[in-house]
Design a protein around this motif. Structure first.
Motif, PDB file in Angstrom:
ATOM      1  N   PRO A 230       0.809  -1.228   0.000  1.00 31.66           N
ATOM      2  CA  PRO A 230       0.000   0.000   0.000  1.00 31.66           C
ATOM      3  C   PRO A 230       0.834   1.266   0.000  1.00 31.66           C
ATOM      4  O   PRO A 230       0.362   2.327  -0.403  1.00 31.66           O
ATOM      5  CB  PRO A 230      -0.814  -0.129   1.292  1.00 31.66           C
ATOM      6  N   GLU A 231       2.100   1.164   0.425  1.00 37.27           N
ATOM      7  CA  GLU A 231       3.005   2.326   0.420  1.00 37.27           C
ATOM      8  C   GLU A 231       3.799   2.431  -0.875  1.00 37.27           C
ATOM      9  O   GLU A 231       4.680   3.283  -1.013  1.00 37.27           O
ATOM     10  CB  GLU A 231       3.974   2.245   1.605  1.00 37.27           C
ATOM     11  N   GLY A 232       3.520   1.531  -1.852  1.00 38.96           N
ATOM     12  CA  GLY A 232       4.216   1.588  -3.132  1.00 38.96           C
ATOM     13  C   GLY A 232       5.582   0.945  -3.120  1.00 38.96           C
ATOM     14  O   GLY A 232       6.398   1.206  -4.006  1.00 38.96           O
ATOM     15  N   GLN A 233       5.850   0.066  -2.149  1.00 36.11           N
ATOM     16  CA  GLN A 233       7.140  -0.594  -2.043  1.00 36.11           C
ATOM     17  C   GLN A 233       7.101  -1.977  -2.702  1.00 36.11           C
ATOM     18  O   GLN A 233       6.043  -2.602  -2.807  1.00 36.11           O
ATOM     19  CB  GLN A 233       7.539  -0.741  -0.572  1.00 36.11           C
ATOM     20  N   PRO A 234       8.272  -2.482  -3.155  1.00 33.15           N
ATOM     21  CA  PRO A 234       8.296  -3.815  -3.772  1.00 33.15           C
ATOM     22  C   PRO A 234       7.992  -4.904  -2.749  1.00 33.15           C
ATOM     23  O   PRO A 234       8.126  -4.701  -1.541  1.00 33.15           O
ATOM     24  CB  PRO A 234       9.722  -3.926  -4.310  1.00 33.15           C
ATOM     25  N   ALA A 277       8.493 -11.492  -8.205  1.00 33.56           N
ATOM     26  CA  ALA A 277       9.381 -10.597  -7.453  1.00 33.56           C
ATOM     27  C   ALA A 277      10.075  -9.610  -8.388  1.00 33.56           C
ATOM     28  O   ALA A 277      10.205  -8.421  -8.071  1.00 33.56           O
ATOM     29  CB  ALA A 277      10.409 -11.412  -6.675  1.00 33.56           C
ATOM     30  N   GLN A 278      10.514 -10.086  -9.550  1.00 33.55           N
ATOM     31  CA  GLN A 278      11.142  -9.189 -10.522  1.00 33.55           C
ATOM     32  C   GLN A 278      10.143  -8.176 -11.064  1.00 33.55           C
ATOM     33  O   GLN A 278      10.474  -6.994 -11.238  1.00 33.55           O
ATOM     34  CB  GLN A 278      11.733 -10.015 -11.661  1.00 33.55           C
ATOM     35  N   LEU A 279       8.922  -8.619 -11.318  1.00 34.70           N
ATOM     36  CA  LEU A 279       7.891  -7.709 -11.816  1.00 34.70           C
ATOM     37  C   LEU A 279       7.578  -6.638 -10.775  1.00 34.70           C
ATOM     38  O   LEU A 279       7.375  -5.462 -11.111  1.00 34.70           O
ATOM     39  CB  LEU A 279       6.634  -8.501 -12.167  1.00 34.70           C
ATOM     40  N   SER A 280       7.543  -7.030  -9.514  1.00 29.09           N
ATOM     41  CA  SER A 280       7.324  -6.069  -8.438  1.00 29.09           C
ATOM     42  C   SER A 280       8.444  -5.031  -8.394  1.00 29.09           C
ATOM     43  O   SER A 280       8.189  -3.824  -8.299  1.00 29.09           O
ATOM     44  CB  SER A 280       7.249  -6.815  -7.102  1.00 29.09           C
ATOM     45  N   GLU A 281       9.673  -5.485  -8.484  1.00 27.50           N
ATOM     46  CA  GLU A 281      10.824  -4.569  -8.490  1.00 27.50           C
ATOM     47  C   GLU A 281      10.764  -3.630  -9.690  1.00 27.50           C
ATOM     48  O   GLU A 281      11.112  -2.440  -9.589  1.00 27.50           O
ATOM     49  CB  GLU A 281      12.125  -5.369  -8.519  1.00 27.50           C
ATOM     50  N   PHE A 283       8.059  -2.509 -11.365  1.00 28.07           N
ATOM     51  CA  PHE A 283       7.055  -1.460 -11.174  1.00 28.07           C
ATOM     52  C   PHE A 283       7.521  -0.443 -10.133  1.00 28.07           C
ATOM     53  O   PHE A 283       7.228   0.752 -10.264  1.00 28.07           O
ATOM     54  CB  PHE A 283       5.715  -2.068 -10.767  1.00 28.07           C
ATOM     55  N   TYR A 284       8.238  -0.905  -9.139  1.00 23.63           N
ATOM     56  CA  TYR A 284       8.785   0.036  -8.152  1.00 23.63           C
ATOM     57  C   TYR A 284       9.790   0.969  -8.821  1.00 23.63           C
ATOM     58  O   TYR A 284       9.800   2.187  -8.558  1.00 23.63           O
ATOM     59  CB  TYR A 284       9.451  -0.739  -7.017  1.00 23.63           C
ATOM     60  N   SER A 285      10.620   0.423  -9.714  1.00 24.90           N
ATOM     61  CA  SER A 285      11.607   1.259 -10.414  1.00 24.90           C
ATOM     62  C   SER A 285      10.939   2.273 -11.334  1.00 24.90           C
ATOM     63  O   SER A 285      11.497   3.341 -11.596  1.00 24.90           O
ATOM     64  CB  SER A 285      12.573   0.375 -11.225  1.00 24.90           C
ATOM     65  N   LEU A 286       9.728   1.952 -11.818  1.00 26.56           N
ATOM     66  CA  LEU A 286       8.996   2.901 -12.657  1.00 26.56           C
ATOM     67  C   LEU A 286       8.411   4.056 -11.849  1.00 26.56           C
ATOM     68  O   LEU A 286       8.036   5.083 -12.415  1.00 26.56           O
ATOM     69  CB  LEU A 286       7.852   2.183 -13.391  1.00 26.56           C
ATOM     70  N   GLY A 287       8.295   3.857 -10.533  1.00 29.48           N
ATOM     71  CA  GLY A 287       7.707   4.890  -9.684  1.00 29.48           C
ATOM     72  C   GLY A 287       6.210   4.741  -9.485  1.00 29.48           C
ATOM     73  O   GLY A 287       5.553   5.691  -9.048  1.00 29.48           O
ATOM     74  N   CYS A 288       5.674   3.563  -9.782  1.00 30.56           N
ATOM     75  CA  CYS A 288       4.234   3.334  -9.613  1.00 30.56           C
ATOM     76  C   CYS A 288       3.867   3.266  -8.132  1.00 30.56           C
ATOM     77  O   CYS A 288       4.662   2.836  -7.293  1.00 30.56           O
ATOM     78  CB  CYS A 288       3.812   2.045 -10.306  1.00 30.56           C
TER      79      CYS A 288
END
Length: 342
Positions: A230-234, A277-281, A283-288
């Motif tokens: 919910p905080e936008g973290q991986p 896990a890679q997909l989560s990382e 999206f986090y790198s995109l700033g979502c």
């Protein structure tokens, strides 16, 4: 006697094999071939707050010392990203679409030994973000490319295996129409898009039907899992058993009016696919701020202006639904094209 017993056992095993085959055929028919007749119902309109009545002015009004406020910018983006849009008609290239209401930018990245297609989306009006369901165009499933063309989509991505969820407890809403109104099955994350453009993922234990309806529900998807906290973290733990590297389709959310579609190629020598896990990382790198996994594997496809972004040998799998972007004020047959920039 032994030969008789042996023949009887062989017959029993053969009968069991036939019965198992019939069960698998029935399962395949109801889950992959037969498409149910759909009878969606419109959600009740969210009450619009009534403005507070202004007091009746006196006969001798007192001039206000405060300056007259500027009008609030219209649209989901509130005036942000003005440079992304075109005020001089529609501009189309191989990697971008721009009008006064919709802006799409495509790019391809190579990370995690995979080919990743990213479509950055900016829209002024939520009416440009829609979902397509097969019964709007035909009586059965169809390739993502065909459904996108039938919908008049500028951009489309394969959906969340809509028909499978009709057979389970899920809360399914598409374009403000409810197809199933059950409490989500335990262990599933639901992704919701509200009428104000906000998107979030909700676990089954936290899903409150009354709350999402009161918030103004526009879309809800039921594949999952959610990919950011919910905080936008991986994340490292997911409510899904399909965690290994796979072709993927997913959606990301930055802020109201700003989204992205992501399609990951996989199962080839050129692209292995991504783990959750890679997909989560990624999206986090995109700033979502939120992200959600859709149906992947052979289903995963992206379409831009009537062509597959990820052409594959043999084609993909027919689907029952898509997520797509269109420009209601500029149907696809009218935009003037410009040569793609090198």
């Amino acid at each position: 006697m032994k030969k008789y017993v042996k023949r009887k056992l062989i017959r029993l095993f053969a009968l069991d094999a036939v019965m198992l085959g019939l069960c698998l055929l029935v399962f395949a028919y109801f889950h992959h071939v037969r498409t149910p007749v759909l009878r969606p119902t419109a959600l009740a309109a969210t009450p619009t707050p009534q403005p507070t009545p202004s007091p009746t002015p006196s006969s001798t009004p007192v001039p206000s010392a405060e300056p007259t406020p500027s009008p609030t910018p219209s649209g989901l983006l509130g005036g942000k990203y003005a440079e992304k849009f075109s005020q001089d008609g529609v501009v189309v290239t191989d990697m971008a679409y721009r009008s006064a209401n919709v802006a799409i930018e495509l790019r391809t990245e190579n990370q995690y030994d995979s080919i990743i297609h990213v479509a950055e989306i900016y829209i002024q009006d939520l009416d440009s973000f829609r979902t397509g369901v097969y019964d709007q165009y035909d009586d059965g499933v169809m390739p993502t490319l065909d459904m996108a063309e039938a919908a008049g989509a500028i951009l489309a991505i394969s959906g969340d295996y809509f028909t499978a969820h009709l057979n389970h407890d899920m809360y399914i809403v598409r374009n403000g129409m409810a197809y199933s109104e059950d409490q989500p099955e335990r262990g599933y994350d639901t992704c919701v898009l509200y009428q104000d453009g906000v998107m979030e993922t909700i676990s089954s234990s936290d899903f409150d039907i009354d709350a999402v309806l009161a918030r103004g529900l526009y879309q809800s998807w039921c594949f999952g899992p959610g990919l950011l906290t919910p905080e936008g973290q991986p994340m490292e733990e997911f409510t899904s058993s399909v965690r290994r590297a796979n072709p993927r389709s997913a959606i990301g959310y930055y802020e109201p009016g700003h989204y992205c579609f992501v399609m990951v190629e996989g199962r080839t020598s050129a692209s292995s696919g991504m783990t959750l896990a890679q997909l989560s990382e990624f999206f986090y790198s995109l700033g979502c701020q939120a992200a959600y996994n859709l149906d992947g594997g052979k289903t995963a496809e992206m379409v831009y202006l009537g062509e597959l972004v990820n052409p594959r040998l043999g084609g993909g799998r027919s689907v029952s639904d898509i997520l797509y972007i269109l420009d209601p004020e500029n149907p696809l047959e009218t935009p003037s094209e410009e040569a793609a920039q090198p």
